[in-house]
Design an enzyme around this catalytic site. Structure first.
Site, PDB file in Angstrom:
ATOM      1  N   ASN A   1       0.786  -1.243   0.000  1.00 11.55           N
ATOM      2  CA  ASN A   1       0.000   0.000   0.000  1.00 11.55           C
ATOM      3  C   ASN A   1       0.815   1.288   0.000  1.00 11.55           C
ATOM      4  OD1 ASN A   1      -2.890  -0.350  -0.092  1.00 11.55           O
ATOM      5  ND2 ASN A   1      -2.500  -1.823   1.538  1.00 11.55           N
TER       6      ASN A   1
ATOM      7  N   THR B   1       3.937   1.728  -0.714  1.00  7.55           N
ATOM      8  CA  THR B   1       4.754   1.756  -1.937  1.00  7.55           C
ATOM      9  C   THR B   1       3.952   2.278  -3.117  1.00  7.55           C
ATOM     10  OG1 THR B   1       5.987  -0.137  -1.112  1.00  7.55           O
ATOM     11  CG2 THR B   1       6.113   0.277  -3.488  1.00  7.55           C
TER      12      THR B   1
ATOM     13  N   ASP C   1      -0.437  -9.456   3.443  1.00  8.56           N
ATOM     14  CA  ASP C   1      -1.736  -9.029   3.990  1.00  8.56           C
ATOM     15  C   ASP C   1      -2.884  -9.152   2.980  1.00  8.56           C
ATOM     16  OD1 ASP C   1      -0.326  -8.406   6.245  1.00  8.56           O
ATOM     17  OD2 ASP C   1      -0.339  -6.245   5.929  1.00  8.56           O
TER      18      ASP C   1
ATOM     19  N   ARG D   1      -5.753 -26.368  27.095  1.00  8.64           N
ATOM     20  CA  ARG D   1      -5.563 -24.924  27.284  1.00  8.64           C
ATOM     21  C   ARG D   1      -6.279 -24.109  26.213  1.00  8.64           C
ATOM     22  NH1 ARG D   1       0.955 -25.105  27.886  1.00  8.64           N
ATOM     23  NH2 ARG D   1       1.050 -25.463  30.127  1.00  8.64           N
TER      24      ARG D   1
ATOM     25  N   MET E   1      -0.237 -11.988  11.600  1.00 15.58           N
ATOM     26  CA  MET E   1       0.059 -10.632  11.101  1.00 15.58           C
ATOM     27  C   MET E   1      -1.138 -10.006  10.381  1.00 15.58           C
ATOM     28  SD  MET E   1       3.920 -10.127   9.784  1.00 15.58           S
ATOM     29  CE  MET E   1       5.154  -9.528  10.935  1.00 15.58           C
TER      30      MET E   1
ATOM     31  N   HIS F   1      -2.200  -5.691  10.578  1.00 13.71           N
ATOM     32  CA  HIS F   1      -2.625  -4.641  11.501  1.00 13.71           C
ATOM     33  C   HIS F   1      -4.000  -4.084  11.173  1.00 13.71           C
ATOM     34  CE1 HIS F   1       0.034  -3.775  14.704  1.00 13.71           C
ATOM     35  NE2 HIS F   1       1.102  -3.835  13.936  1.00 13.71           N
TER      36      HIS F   1
ATOM     37  N   ARG G   1      -2.410 -19.330  26.704  1.00 12.55           N
ATOM     38  CA  ARG G   1      -1.061 -19.055  26.192  1.00 12.55           C
ATOM     39  C   ARG G   1      -1.160 -18.314  24.866  1.00 12.55           C
ATOM     40  NH1 ARG G   1       0.061 -20.783  30.568  1.00 12.55           N
ATOM     41  NH2 ARG G   1       1.559 -22.414  31.097  1.00 12.55           N
TER      42      ARG G   1
ATOM     43  N   GLN H   1       6.123 -15.413   9.239  1.00 16.79           N
ATOM     44  CA  GLN H   1       5.058 -15.470   8.218  1.00 16.79           C
ATOM     45  C   GLN H   1       5.491 -14.842   6.892  1.00 16.79           C
ATOM     46  OE1 GLN H   1       1.007 -14.698  10.520  1.00 16.79           O
ATOM     47  NE2 GLN H   1       2.746 -13.863  11.618  1.00 16.79           N
ATOM     48  N   ARG H   2       6.482 -13.969   6.937  1.00 17.71           N
ATOM     49  CA  ARG H   2       6.977 -13.352   5.699  1.00 17.71           C
ATOM     50  C   ARG H   2       8.221 -14.065   5.177  1.00 17.71           C
ATOM     51  NH1 ARG H   2       6.723  -7.307   7.451  1.00 17.71           N
ATOM     52  NH2 ARG H   2       8.926  -7.312   6.944  1.00 17.71           N
TER      53      ARG H   2
HETATM   54  O1  F6P Z   1       2.498  -5.409   5.610  1.00 16.71           O
HETATM   55  C1  F6P Z   1       3.079  -6.617   5.929  1.00 16.71           C
HETATM   56  C2  F6P Z   1       3.315  -6.742   7.408  1.00 16.71           C
HETATM   57  O2  F6P Z   1       3.967  -7.952   7.658  1.00 16.71           O
HETATM   58  C3  F6P Z   1       2.063  -6.631   8.283  1.00 16.71           C
HETATM   59  O3  F6P Z   1       1.299  -7.808   8.309  1.00 16.71           O
HETATM   60  C4  F6P Z   1       2.665  -6.270   9.600  1.00 16.71           C
HETATM   61  O4  F6P Z   1       1.718  -5.623  10.409  1.00 16.71           O
HETATM   62  C5  F6P Z   1       3.790  -5.360   9.212  1.00 16.71           C
HETATM   63  O5  F6P Z   1       4.134  -5.694   7.878  1.00 16.71           O
HETATM   64  C6  F6P Z   1       5.020  -5.466  10.067  1.00 16.71           C
HETATM   65  O6  F6P Z   1       5.924  -4.509   9.651  1.00 16.71           O
HETATM   66  P1  F6P Z   1       7.462  -4.476  10.031  1.00 16.71           P
HETATM   67  O7  F6P Z   1       8.143  -5.602   9.319  1.00 16.71           O
HETATM   68  O8  F6P Z   1       7.941  -3.167   9.560  1.00 16.71           O
HETATM   69  O9  F6P Z   1       7.550  -4.681  11.519  1.00 16.71           O
END
Ligand code: F6P
Length: 357
Positions: free
Chosen positions: A112, A114, A136, A171, A178, A180, A275, A283-284
């Site tokens: 976004n 970018t 995302d 539990r 991820m 936000h 927990r 995740q990335r």
């Molecule tokens: O936009 C991708 C993302 O991984 C979001 O899911 C996450 O909130 C954010 O980037 C985390 O950003 P950074 O790597 O700058 O902490």
């Protein structure tokens, strides 16, 4: 001769390399003579003239590799038109470097933020073609972004792993996924991992409803509950606050994130062991899944074809199972969010999943 510049900006994700390879191969395999410059670390490379001339072999062996071989960084759009600490006009500097290298087009891979800067550069007269990356999947104008499916796989695996321990110990587990502002990743990983409760930024939750669902499960004989909670999930109460008020509240909170706060609230309400697991940037990370490799290659190839046709000012996206070109001004500044009334939410509810609403 076609001379292009390439950069990857914002948070990284899987299949960035595959997408750049798709563009490059398509151009190199055409009849045109091609020169490709790679700008290092996103817009920073374009601003400060940090680049390298790439060749065919730079794009070999990268289809399956995660990350980005050009490096990436966050260069916030909010301040892009402000001078840097040395008084440099960043937008003017980007334009200068573009013209100095006599580029015909910039290929920009990003999410976004970018896209807002890419659109600004396009409005300022530079030729730009973009590709939609982000785990995302929140970019307007495309049904899918690359990186998303790979991240869904990782978040799902995390929920799967937690399932066995949750079952052994009886539990409540919260897996913080991820996202936000947008909950596609949590929604998909949550459903794929069989989460009992899914909390999304788009559907504010009521703690009492979450507690009720956990109790119901216990009364039915289930010893554990899995909650997939987006990092940007928000309670109904907090959703009433202004953005500023909410940020102030979060900054003052003793909990590092909403998941930990929720864990404490659940414990206080029913005394169950709760927990929190945060897979975070895993995740990335890692290599793109096969879907993303194919998808990013296709988008990259279409971007290459647009460049060969001298068609600029577009993001290459995916709509209704077709690769499409979307004008940059339509993409920039808009978020694609989960619609609480969409069929997937209705279906998930029928499956017994609670969204805490
Ligand atoms: O936009 C991708 C993302 O991984 C979001 O899911 C996450 O909130 C954010 O980037 C985390 O950003 P950074 O790597 O700058 O902490």
């Amino acid at each position: 001769m076609i001379r292009i510049g390439m950069l990857t900006s914002g948070g990284d994700c899987q299949a960035l390399n595959a997408a750049m390879r798709g563009v490059a191969k398509t151009l190199y395999n055409s009849k045109e003579e091609v020169e490709i410059y790679g700008f290092l670390n996103g817009y920073q490379g374009l601003i400060y003239g940090k680049f390298k001339l790439l060749n065919y072999s730079d794009f070999s062996g990268i289809l399956t590799k995660g990350g980005t071989f050009l490096g990436s960084s966050r260069t916030p759009f909010k301040t892009i038109q402000d001078p840097d600490e040395n008084g440099l006009d960043k937008v003017a500097a980007m334009k200068q470097n573009y013209y100095k290298l006599q580029l015909d087009c910039l290929v920009i891979l990003g999410g976004n933020g970018t896209h807002k800067t890419a659109n600004l550069l396009s409005q300022q007269g530079l030729n730009v073609v973009t590709l939609p990356k982000t785990i995302d999947n929140d970019l307007w104008g495309t049904d899918m972004t690359f990186g998303f499916q790979s991240a869904v796989d990782i978040a799902t695996t995390c929920i799967d792993q937690i399932h066995t321990t949750a079952a052994s110990h009886g539990r409540v587990f919260i897996v913080e996924v991820m996202g936000h502002k947008v909950g596609y990743l949590t929604l998909n990983a949550g459903m794929a991992g069989g989460a009992d409760i899914i909390l999304l930024p788009e559907i504010p939750y009521d703690v009492d409803k979450i507690v009720k669902k956990i109790k119901e499960r216990h009364d039915r004989g289930s010893r554990f509950t899995i909650i997939a909670c987006a990092e940007g999930a928000i309670s109904k109460e907090d959703a009433k606050l202004s953005k500023k008020e909410y940020e102030k509240k979060r900054a003052k909170s003793k909990y590092p994130s909403v998941s930990y706060e929720l864990a404490a609230q659940i414990y206080d309400a029913i005394g169950l062991d709760v927990r929190v697991t945060v897979p975070g940037h895993t995740q990335r990370g890692g290599d793109p899944c096969p879907y993303d490799r194919v998808f990013a290659s296709r988008l990259g190839s279409e971007a290459g074809m647009l460049i060969l046709k001298r068609e600029y000012g577009f993001m290459v996206g995916y709509k209704n199972r077709e690769i499409v070109k979307v004008p940059l001004e339509d993409v920039a500044g808009k978020l694609k969010m989960v619609d609480p009334k969409s069929s997937i939410i209705k279906e998930a509810k029928k499956l017994g999943i609670s969204f805490g609403d």
